[in-house]
Design an enzyme around this catalytic site. Structure first.
Site, PDB file in Angstrom:
ATOM      1  N   GLY A   1     -38.357 -51.835  -7.391  1.00 23.05           N
ATOM      2  CA  GLY A   1     -38.722 -51.362  -8.720  1.00 23.05           C
ATOM      3  C   GLY A   1     -38.100 -52.235  -9.788  1.00 23.05           C
TER       4      GLY A   1
ATOM      5  CE  LYS B   1     -34.139 -51.796  -7.212  1.00 23.62           C
ATOM      6  NZ  LYS B   1     -34.226 -52.172  -8.636  1.00 23.62           N
TER       7      LYS B   1
ATOM      8  CG  ASN C   1     -35.226 -42.164 -11.196  1.00 14.18           C
ATOM      9  OD1 ASN C   1     -34.889 -40.980 -11.112  1.00 14.18           O
ATOM     10  ND2 ASN C   1     -34.346 -43.157 -11.234  1.00 14.18           N
TER      11      ASN C   1
ATOM     12  CG  ASP D   1     -32.944 -37.006 -16.244  1.00 15.21           C
ATOM     13  OD1 ASP D   1     -33.709 -37.818 -15.683  1.00 15.21           O
ATOM     14  OD2 ASP D   1     -31.751 -37.269 -16.507  1.00 15.21           O
TER      15      ASP D   1
ATOM     16  CB  SER E   1     -59.735-110.111  33.685  1.00 20.35           C
ATOM     17  OG  SER E   1     -58.502-110.275  34.343  1.00 20.35           O
TER      18      SER E   1
ATOM     19  CE  LYS F   1     -58.297-110.196  27.141  1.00 20.81           C
ATOM     20  NZ  LYS F   1     -58.711-110.672  28.457  1.00 20.81           N
TER      21      LYS F   1
ATOM     22  CB  SER G   1     -62.019-104.694  23.920  1.00 12.93           C
ATOM     23  OG  SER G   1     -61.543-105.978  23.575  1.00 12.93           O
TER      24      SER G   1
END
Lengths: 627, 269
Positions: A17, A23, A148, A151, A460, A464, A532
């Site tokens: 609150g 509280k 609350n 009063d 191969s 390379k 590749s």
């Protein structure tokens, strides 16, 4: 132990609150009126008040710390036990001051139910609304609102009715429906544990009755299984997956699917220590399990049953509350913790920002999310996250955002957004690449050249690797940061799980291309030496580099098959001819020569030095920096 | 699932979270009932093992039965026991009451400073401590994962939020994180669990000649209470009826208002 019944689990209550809505006074009164105070506590506080020369206040009971009494604010979450004839409770006192929202969240997130206090003389305030919003985001479903200080307004029913009307309407927008609205006075003890004659007009009962009306939480055993893996232990020569069953249950023999990835295995055993053997683990239980089929599982994986998919995505659609000192903004990195997963994320889109006290959407398109705001957002993550719609599974449907080592925000996952994407036929696979804080220009200045990828292709034995190695050496000698990714070497590590099928070759190239691009991003000249053989795969590798804005130079080492076979440095052609190696390029698998390479080398007729020089000239021309 | 099962499962979850996130972990063991339950829970979490060192800060003023119990359990449970002590202060006699130090100063030197020195020497970044929220006010403010800064200090006014079982696990070099897997337990829960699991505890908790210890500490500062409870079930019965707080026999808390809060902010357990 039949003669010793266990103490019942307390219901966890958070009290929230606006600051100064009473509280602490309420809690002090509640403890007193339920006869829950330790012996001598009230007397001790009364004595302390007398020493300080102040009037006795019920609130002092909660103010366990010296500094709280000095500041007159409850600054952190404390826990206080009390009981009614029905059951025990623990109160998590949550501070109302705006500065301490992170403490309020800490307390409220663990609560089973909430009491929200509003002072009758001040009515609904900013924090009353903000706290309501947070409670709904935190998943607190059971709420009672206490009006609350009645009063102070002469126990006037009109005041109460108007507050109830206003606040009910606000909570309705959050889909929070309070179980009770109670007029009361903590100071006078009216409607706390006992009804009061001044409030006879109210038929809704006392606060204690409202508390006793809340339901105790139950572990979600009826839902579908979610078992996030916390850790993998290797104790006593066994591999044990540790975790808590968050929902549903799992049994020995069940087939579990581990997300992300979707690998599956059967539960071989459920492991606990100093506990009776079990065939089943249910929601809420922290257990270990062993698997019948050994698959790779690590912390962060979530196990579910087959046929029960989870959301698996790089994107997180969420509603989030932000508590960070710094605003939440795009372009910065945050750590997202969801179940046992952790991922670095970036805020990708702010779809809307709400002021959490007014629930108004802020106008325009906000560029950031400020502290205490609630926003609807989209985050993107570098790794795949698995999650659920929050409405279906809490534990895997919510996350915490960490900034600078501290939790700064909490979010709940919006599953509908993913459903929309699914309906639209697109799987959420967007990957977001985080911008580096270091600029391209800085890297160039550091190295004196740009990064690029030099992709050697050929049969191969075509030469390379030999050319690439010599080139690497020459470039380094000229102060160029060159690095060689050799296909054979990569197969020892990065690509060791791959064979030579067309599919594996494609993956081999994809990975190599990604790694090459990363090196090139960091400013290196990357030389790759892989056969590749397929045009399509090389085109894909080029695309990877180009997407990153990197130069890609395809160098074809054009050596005839006969020559390669004659050289046969690794005796591979011989083996392929004998059928000992299948799918060997040039023999049992095709090689597609490049149609328009950036450079073609006739290694048969050129010397090694000529070849190296030719590539060098090309590379140096392309990586030179301007200015 | 009953209440003890829930408490146990949550503690195991926390122990495992810490074990997954911290490389250099240790567990503090005061030989008292709480940290003995914590050790038991570690064995539950790690399936019979305690896969990190167990640190006892020995002030040399502990009641002798405690040290005997410690050494016996360390052998039986196969613990990697590390004993930390502030030898300098002990040699100089800077203690209460002989060395004219106050109780709080003595606690600071023999417990807090000894702990700090041990953690620094071993480089622990995560330390399990068996404190509970219901013990007293400042412990009620704690988080499960609670960062301590370079000076060992705890800034309880500015703690990171902790929710949805996601804990603070990031820390800067030179700092450490206290991990509190028993934070949500009460004194009564502890005894009920000791009873259910048959966990061994020091005999000092049981009544002899009409008195027993409810909380264990150093001999000069820990008093016994009047009690006829000589078994675990009798202790449970007694606690269900009492309205006196657990640390009422710990004299250092009562030395001045806020004494314990001060000690904790400086790095006490």
């Amino acid at each position: 132990m039949p003669e010793l019944l266990q103490t019942e689990a307390p219901l966890r209550i958070v009290i929230v609150g606006h600051v100064d809505h009473g509280k602490s006074t309420f809690v002090g009164r509640l403890l007193n009126d339920t006869h829950s105070l330790p012996e001598g506590k009230v007397e001790a506080i009364a004595a302390s008040c007398k020493r300080r020369g102040v009037d006795f206040e019920w609130a002092f009971l909660m103010d366990a710390l010296q500094s709280e009494r000095d500041q007159n604010i409850t600054i952190d979450t404390s826990q206080i036990w009390f009981r009614t004839p029905r059951r025990p409770y623990v109160i998590i006192d949550a501070p109302g001051h705006k500065e301490f929202l992170k403490n309020m969240v800490t307390g409220a997130a663990s609560a089973d139910a909430a009491l929200l206090l509003i002072a009758a003389n001040e009515g609904v305030q900013e924090q009353s609304r903000r706290h309501g919003t947070l409670l709904s985001l935190l998943g607190i479903r059971q709420v009672a609102v206490l009006v609350n200080k009645m009063d102070l307004v002469g126990f006037d029913q009109k005041v109460f009715d108007s507050i109830e009307k206003e606040y009910r309407a606000f909570l309705e927008r959050l889909k929070v429906r309070p179980l009770a609205f109670i007029p009361m006075s903590a100071r006078q003890g009216s409607n706390v544990a006992a009804p009061s004659p001044e409030l006879a007009w109210h038929r809704g009962g006392t606060v204690v009755e409202a508390l006793d009306g809340f339901q105790a939480p139950a572990a979600p055993t009826e839902l579908a299984l979610r078992f996030p893996v916390q850790d993998v232990y290797r104790f006593d020569h066994r591999r044990i997956l540790a975790g808590r069953v968050e929902s549903g249950s799992l049994k020995v023999g069940d087939t579990l699917v581990f997300h992300p990835g979707g690998k599956s295995s059967r539960v071989a055993s459920i492991e606990r220590w100093a506990a009776p053997p079990a065939q089943e683990a249910r929601a809420g239980e922290s257990v270990g399990i062993t698997l019948a089929e050994q698959i790779f599982v690590e912390r962060g994986h979530v196990a579910a049953h087959a046929g029960d998919p989870m959301i698996s995505s790089h994107q997180v659609h969420a509603r989030l509350f932000w508590l960070g000192k710094k605003p939440l903004e795009p372009g910065r990195r945050y750590k997202l913790k969801l179940a046992t997963q952790e991922a670095e994320v970036e805020l990708k889109e702010i779809r809307g920002v709400l002021d959490s006290s007014t629930l108004e959407t802020l106008p325009g398109r906000p560029a950031k999310v400020e502290r205490n705001e609630v926003a609807e957002l989209v985050f993107s993550s570098r790794r795949t996250l698995v999650m659920d719609n929050y409405d279906l599974h809490e534990a895997t449907g919510r996350f915490v955002l960490v900034d600078g080592g501290q939790a700064c925000g909490g979010g709940i996952v919006f599953g509908e957004a993913y459903l929309d994407e699914e309906k639209a036929g697109s799987t959420p696979t967007e990957i977001y690449f985080s911008e580096s804080a270091v600029t391209e220009a800085e890297r160039r200045a550091l190295k004196g050249h740009k990064g690029c990828v030099v992709w050697f292709t050929g049969l191969s034995g075509s030469g390379k690797s030999t050319i690439a190695k010599a080139l690497e050496r020459e470039l380094i000698q000229r102060g160029v940061h060159a690095t060689l990714l050799d296909g054979d070497n990569l197969r020892f590590g990065l690509n060791r799980d791959l064979g030579f099928s067309a599919q594996d070759r494609r993956e081999n190239i994809r990975r190599t291309a990604e790694v090459a691009r990363l090196f090139a991003d960091s400013g290196a000249v990357v030389l790759t030496a892989l056969i590749s053989p397929f045009r399509e795969d090389r085109a894909a590798a080029r695309q990877v580099a180009m997407d990153g804005g990197r130069e890609f130079l395809e160098v074809f080492v054009d050596t005839p098959l006969e020559t390669c076979e004659k050289r046969d440095p690794k005796q591979l052609y011989a083996k392929a001819r004998r059928g000992e190696i299948t799918e060997f390029t040039g023999i049992s698998s095709p090689y597609e020569p490049p149609e328009r390479p950036d450079l073609a080398l006739r290694a048969e007729s050129q010397t090694l030095q000529d070849c190296v020089t030719a590539v060098m000239d090309l590379v140096l021309a392309r990586i030179r920096t301007k200015g | 699932m009953d209440n003890l099962d829930k408490l146990e499962n949550q503690s195991i979850f926390i122990l495992r979270e810490a074990f997954a996130k911290f490389e250099n972990l240790a567990m503090l063991w005061s030989i008292g009932k709480d940290s003995s339950v914590l050790l038991w829970l570690a064995r539950k979490a790690f399936l019979g093992h305690v896969p990190f060192p167990v640190v006892h800060i020995d002030t040399s003023y502990k009641i002798p039965e405690m040290i005997e119990f410690r050494d016996r359990m360390a052998r039986e449970w196969n613990l990697n026991l590390v004993v930390g002590q502030n030898r300098g202060a002990l040699e100089k006699g800077e203690t209460f009451p002989l060395g004219r130090k106050t109780r709080v100063e003595c606690c600071t030197l023999l417990k807090k400073d000894a702990l700090q020195a041990t953690l620094e020497a071993k480089g622990y970044t995560g330390v399990f401590v068996g404190i509970r929220r219901d013990e007293e006010g400042t412990r009620a403010k704690e988080r499960y994962f609670s960062p301590r800064d370079k000076n060992f200090e705890w800034d309880f006014k500015d703690q990171p939020p902790e929710f949805w079982d996601q804990f603070t696990t990031d820390f800067e070099k030179g700092t450490h994180i206290r991990i509190h897997p028993l934070l949500h337990w009460t004194e009564l829960n502890i005894w009920e669990y000791i009873h259910r699991e048959k966990i061994p505890v020091v005999d000092l908790y049981f009544s002899r000649e009409g008195r027993r210890y409810r909380s264990l500490g150093c001999a000069p500062c820990t008093g016994s209470i009047e009690s006829a409870a000589s078994s675990v079930p009798e202790i449970i019965e007694e606690l269900r009826a009492t309205r006196v707080s657990e640390r009422s026999t710990r004299a250092q808390d009562a030395e001045s208002e806020g004494a314990f809060e001060q000690l904790r902010a400086q790095g006490y357990m």
